[in-house]
Motif scaffolding. Sequence first.
Motif, PDB file in Angstrom:
ATOM      1  N   TYR A   1      -3.365   1.649  -6.377  1.00  0.00           N
ATOM      2  CA  TYR A   1      -2.967   2.172  -5.064  1.00  0.00           C
ATOM      3  C   TYR A   1      -2.279   1.075  -4.266  1.00  0.00           C
ATOM      4  O   TYR A   1      -1.430   1.327  -3.439  1.00  0.00           O
ATOM      5  CB  TYR A   1      -4.180   2.662  -4.279  1.00  0.00           C
ATOM      6  CG  TYR A   1      -4.980   3.654  -5.071  1.00  0.00           C
ATOM      7  CD1 TYR A   1      -4.494   4.943  -5.251  1.00  0.00           C
ATOM      8  CD2 TYR A   1      -6.166   3.297  -5.679  1.00  0.00           C
ATOM      9  CE1 TYR A   1      -5.191   5.852  -6.012  1.00  0.00           C
ATOM     10  CE2 TYR A   1      -6.869   4.205  -6.435  1.00  0.00           C
ATOM     11  CZ  TYR A   1      -6.380   5.485  -6.600  1.00  0.00           C
ATOM     12  OH  TYR A   1      -7.075   6.377  -7.350  1.00  0.00           O
ATOM     13  N   THR A   2      -2.734  -0.122  -4.531  1.00  0.00           N
ATOM     14  CA  THR A   2      -2.171  -1.283  -3.865  1.00  0.00           C
ATOM     15  C   THR A   2      -1.501  -2.128  -4.924  1.00  0.00           C
ATOM     16  O   THR A   2      -2.157  -2.568  -5.869  1.00  0.00           O
ATOM     17  CB  THR A   2      -3.284  -2.094  -3.180  1.00  0.00           C
ATOM     18  OG1 THR A   2      -3.915  -1.254  -2.209  1.00  0.00           O
ATOM     19  CG2 THR A   2      -2.727  -3.308  -2.493  1.00  0.00           C
ATOM     20  N   LEU A   3      -0.190  -2.323  -4.778  1.00  0.00           N
ATOM     21  CA  LEU A   3       0.505  -3.196  -5.726  1.00  0.00           C
ATOM     22  C   LEU A   3       0.401  -4.624  -5.231  1.00  0.00           C
ATOM     23  O   LEU A   3       0.601  -4.894  -4.046  1.00  0.00           O
ATOM     24  CB  LEU A   3       1.987  -2.819  -5.824  1.00  0.00           C
ATOM     25  CG  LEU A   3       2.349  -1.812  -6.915  1.00  0.00           C
ATOM     26  CD1 LEU A   3       1.716  -0.479  -6.618  1.00  0.00           C
ATOM     27  CD2 LEU A   3       3.857  -1.681  -7.041  1.00  0.00           C
TER      28      LEU A   3
ATOM     29  N   HIS B   1       0.860  -1.182   0.000  1.00  0.00           N
ATOM     30  CA  HIS B   1       0.000   0.000   0.000  1.00  0.00           C
ATOM     31  C   HIS B   1       0.895   1.230   0.000  1.00  0.00           C
ATOM     32  O   HIS B   1       1.707   1.406   0.902  1.00  0.00           O
ATOM     33  CB  HIS B   1      -0.897   0.013   1.240  1.00  0.00           C
ATOM     34  CG  HIS B   1      -1.707  -1.244   1.387  1.00  0.00           C
ATOM     35  ND1 HIS B   1      -2.790  -1.547   0.595  1.00  0.00           N
ATOM     36  CD2 HIS B   1      -1.553  -2.306   2.229  1.00  0.00           C
ATOM     37  CE1 HIS B   1      -3.278  -2.721   0.955  1.00  0.00           C
ATOM     38  NE2 HIS B   1      -2.547  -3.204   1.932  1.00  0.00           N
ATOM     39  N   VAL B   2       0.747   2.051  -1.015  1.00  0.00           N
ATOM     40  CA  VAL B   2       1.582   3.255  -1.125  1.00  0.00           C
ATOM     41  C   VAL B   2       0.684   4.448  -1.389  1.00  0.00           C
ATOM     42  O   VAL B   2      -0.490   4.297  -1.764  1.00  0.00           O
ATOM     43  CB  VAL B   2       2.620   3.119  -2.264  1.00  0.00           C
ATOM     44  CG1 VAL B   2       3.605   2.008  -1.961  1.00  0.00           C
ATOM     45  CG2 VAL B   2       1.955   2.875  -3.603  1.00  0.00           C
TER      46      VAL B   2
ATOM     47  N   GLN C   1       2.303   7.932  -5.618  1.00  0.00           N
ATOM     48  CA  GLN C   1       3.554   7.173  -5.759  1.00  0.00           C
ATOM     49  C   GLN C   1       3.377   5.862  -6.515  1.00  0.00           C
ATOM     50  O   GLN C   1       4.356   5.295  -7.005  1.00  0.00           O
ATOM     51  CB  GLN C   1       4.117   6.843  -4.373  1.00  0.00           C
ATOM     52  CG  GLN C   1       4.936   7.955  -3.764  1.00  0.00           C
ATOM     53  CD  GLN C   1       5.671   7.461  -2.532  1.00  0.00           C
ATOM     54  OE1 GLN C   1       5.103   6.718  -1.739  1.00  0.00           O
ATOM     55  NE2 GLN C   1       6.921   7.858  -2.403  1.00  0.00           N
ATOM     56  N   ALA C   2       2.144   5.390  -6.562  1.00  0.00           N
ATOM     57  CA  ALA C   2       1.927   4.026  -7.040  1.00  0.00           C
ATOM     58  C   ALA C   2       2.444   3.818  -8.462  1.00  0.00           C
ATOM     59  O   ALA C   2       3.187   2.869  -8.741  1.00  0.00           O
ATOM     60  CB  ALA C   2       0.452   3.670  -6.942  1.00  0.00           C
ATOM     61  N   GLN C   3       2.054   4.726  -9.364  1.00  0.00           N
ATOM     62  CA  GLN C   3       2.449   4.556 -10.759  1.00  0.00           C
ATOM     63  C   GLN C   3       3.967   4.662 -10.898  1.00  0.00           C
ATOM     64  O   GLN C   3       4.591   3.909 -11.653  1.00  0.00           O
ATOM     65  CB  GLN C   3       1.734   5.579 -11.649  1.00  0.00           C
ATOM     66  CG  GLN C   3       1.742   5.239 -13.134  1.00  0.00           C
ATOM     67  CD  GLN C   3       1.315   3.792 -13.415  1.00  0.00           C
ATOM     68  OE1 GLN C   3       0.386   3.269 -12.780  1.00  0.00           O
ATOM     69  NE2 GLN C   3       2.005   3.129 -14.332  1.00  0.00           N
TER      70      GLN C   3
END
Length: 343
Positions: free
Chosen positions: A315-317, A291-292, A296-298
């Motif tokens: 949002y969650t990888l 979870h970031v 930042q996720a992309q």
Amino acid sequence: MKTIDLRSDTVTRPTPAMQAAMLAAPLGDDVFGDDPTVNLLQDSLAERLGFEAGLFCPTGTQSNLIALMTHCQRGDEYIVGQEAHCYKWEAGGAAVLGSIQPQPLDNARDGSIPLERIAAAIKPDDVHYARTRLLALENTIGGKLLPQDYVDAAVALAHGRGLQCHLDGARFFNAVVASQQPGEVLIQTERRLIAGFDSVSICLSKGLGAPGGSVLLGRKDFIAQARRWRKMVGGGMRQAGVLAAGGLYALEHHVARLADDHANARLLAESLAGVPGLQVDAGPTNMVFLHVAAEQAQALVEHLKAQQVLATGLYTLRLVTHLDVSQDDVRRVAQVVRAFFER
Ligand SMILES: *Cc1c(COP(=O)(O)O)cnc(C)c1O
């Protein structure tokens, strides 16, 4: 540099030994019921898990659809979790192709559907309502194990109210391996987890590492009707034993080793614990969720990709370990992720 593909456990390639088994398989026309390898897969998996019969299907999506269409007729409904694959991720097939109404209910954090919600959603016999016929559960769900007490209670509740129970066991063997108790042999764990279900769908093409195929298991009359639906939805394959042989190989050689995938996921989660800006969430099987912050996720996905690490998520990888991911790979992934947050 090797690409480490953690997008899913579906990305595995057949091993040389599996390929050899596929090439050597005796074949026939399965629409005539003549493919000995398909028949062996169906019969042996049914026997192993205590069902009367099995049906080899091209995909897990089709296997679930066929199960829903066999349990429910036009105007019937199935109770299912909001997050369940056979509600959320199968393009609405049960409603579109089966004229079956889903009754989705919110999943609790552990993936279960609270019993009181299930009980309250079962409709009385009244012309205003669809006929509630089926409870569909999923195990593992989002990489998590359903608590076994819960499963037993949910199945008892459903049966007590005259419903059938289907298990979407796409990753059933991950659940089994993660649930094995000391002193319990694998087949006992398998039987314990499947007890009470009227049908189950199992994917051979995920952690088990076969290139395709799922098996639907149930009673003889259920599978006979399911075979008719499979033909109708276009899933009657001919010399399907080529694929079934990969599945048979996987069931013999790739079940116990799922523990390695689980250990690798645990190692990855542990290696990332305490990284500032990152919240790590790992269940007991082969999935790790990062979870970031939304912005930042992309950038993280791009950073990973530049280092030849593939992952999915907004949002969650989601990082999924599997047959083609080694412990060294996992260490490299952990370094690459840490480098992103430490730069
Ligand atoms: C992948 C999956 C399916 C569908 O399998 P496909 O072979 O991709 O159609 C069904 N249920 C669950 C829980 C899955 O993870």
